[in-house]
Motif scaffolding. Structure first.
Motif, short mmCIF file in Angstrom:
data_model
loop_
_atom_site.label_atom_id
_atom_site.label_comp_id
_atom_site.label_asym_id
_atom_site.label_seq_id
_atom_site.Cartn_x
_atom_site.Cartn_y
_atom_site.Cartn_z
N SER A 146 0.81 -1.22 0.00
CA SER A 146 0.00 0.00 0.00
C SER A 146 0.84 1.26 0.00
O SER A 146 0.37 2.33 -0.43
CB SER A 146 -0.95 0.00 1.20
N ASP A 173 -10.53 2.00 -0.77
CA ASP A 173 -10.59 0.59 -0.39
C ASP A 173 -9.21 0.02 -0.10
O ASP A 173 -8.24 0.30 -0.81
CB ASP A 173 -11.25 -0.22 -1.49
N ASP A 175 -7.30 -3.63 0.30
CA ASP A 175 -7.45 -5.04 -0.06
C ASP A 175 -7.18 -5.90 1.18
O ASP A 175 -6.03 -6.14 1.54
CB ASP A 175 -6.48 -5.40 -1.18
#
Length: 292
Positions: A146, A173, A175
């Motif tokens: 990320s 969002d 994951d």
């Protein structure tokens, strides 16, 4: 010389984190935990700024147990493998999740609050386990990769007290399938990028979870605005930061004077960083609502 995994830096670059990294011995971790408990009792009794800033951002300036950890050769060797030979401690943070605590932290990034230029390549957070960290006691979770998305937008997920206590949450969002639980034995540590999205859960066990986080930077990092200070722990050059000195004893007069100055300086600067970020977020929201 400490043995550092040859792929440590590569895992840090690609995944945004790496663990477990050997740091303290079990005996050193046990001693540090005992001294940490004494430290917390002392600052709680003292009150004032000591109590207010008991868990961040300059624990190492007044407590010799934290100073000893930030200078630990194994931890410095890991930090050097990531950042190079010149190392400063910018911040220390104590994360405590009490026994049977329902508290949690939402998915977030540290970088959005810190106001540091150059953190992308020249900073890392080392999360040292003073106790075992497990899923049951609410350990951190990393969203692998990320950090490669840069700093992401954050906001509170709701107005209820529980939402506010969980902190600001990333508004895009995450994951969950890429999430990794940071399971460590006492004395081990993890390292992560300051833009790593992470969260933590409640502690369902009968024992508290204790972790000391250390933000290491190299002299290439600088404050986005205002004065700031840092402690040189290896190599040379404090770069853009005012120099700090090690405590010679717990809570001695010189250490306390330095601590009060450093935390006031840091708080003033971070308050301005947050204010500017909030103003920028409001401006972006206004532009989104008014395309003209």
């Amino acid at each position: 010389m400490t043995t550092i995994a040859p792929d440590l830096a590569e895992r840090f670059r690609t995944d945004g984190f790496a663990f477990p990294v050997n740091a303290l011995t079990p005996a050193e971790a046990g001693q540090a935990l005992a001294e940490c408990h004494t430290y917390l009792r002392t600052v709680s009794a003292a009150g004032g700024a000591l109590a207010r800033y008991a868990t961040f951002p300059k624990i190492h300036l007044v407590s010799t147990w934290a100073d000893r950890i930030v200078h630990h050769p194994a931890i410095l060797d890991a930090a050097e493998a990531l950042l190079g030979p010149d190392l400063l401690v910018w911040s220390t943070n104590l994360f405590v999740r009490p026994a049977h605590s329902g508290s949690s932290l939402a998915w977030h990034q540290d970088a959005v609050y810190l106001g540091l230029n150059g953190f992308q390549q020249h900073a890392a957070r080392v999360w040292v386990a003073l106790t075992d960290t497990t899923v049951a006691n609410g350990t951190m979770r990393y969203a692998r990769g990320s950090h490669l998305r840069g700093t992401l937008p954050h906001q509170f997920s709701g107005s209820e007290l529980e939402d506010i206590m969980r902190g600001e949450e990333i508004t895009v969002d995450i994951d969950e399938a890429a999430a990794v639980d940071v399971v460590l034995k006492a004395g081990e540590c993890s390292v992560h990028h300051l833009a790593m999205a992470h969260c933590s859960g409640p502690n369902h066990t009968a024992d508290g979870r204790f972790n000391l986080a250390i933000d290491y930077i190299s002299p290439q990092v600088s404050p986005t605005e205002g004065e700031d200070s840092a402690l040189l722990v290896r190599g040379t050059d404090t770069g853009a930061f005012l120099p700090e000195t090690r405590p010679t004893a717990d809570f001695d007069r010189a250490a306390l004077q330095q601590f009060y100055s450093a935390v006031a300086r840091r708080q003033k600067r971070i308050d301005q960083v947050v204010l500017n970020r909030d103003s920028q977020d409001r401006g972006e929201a206004d532009r989104t609502q008014d395309p003209a």
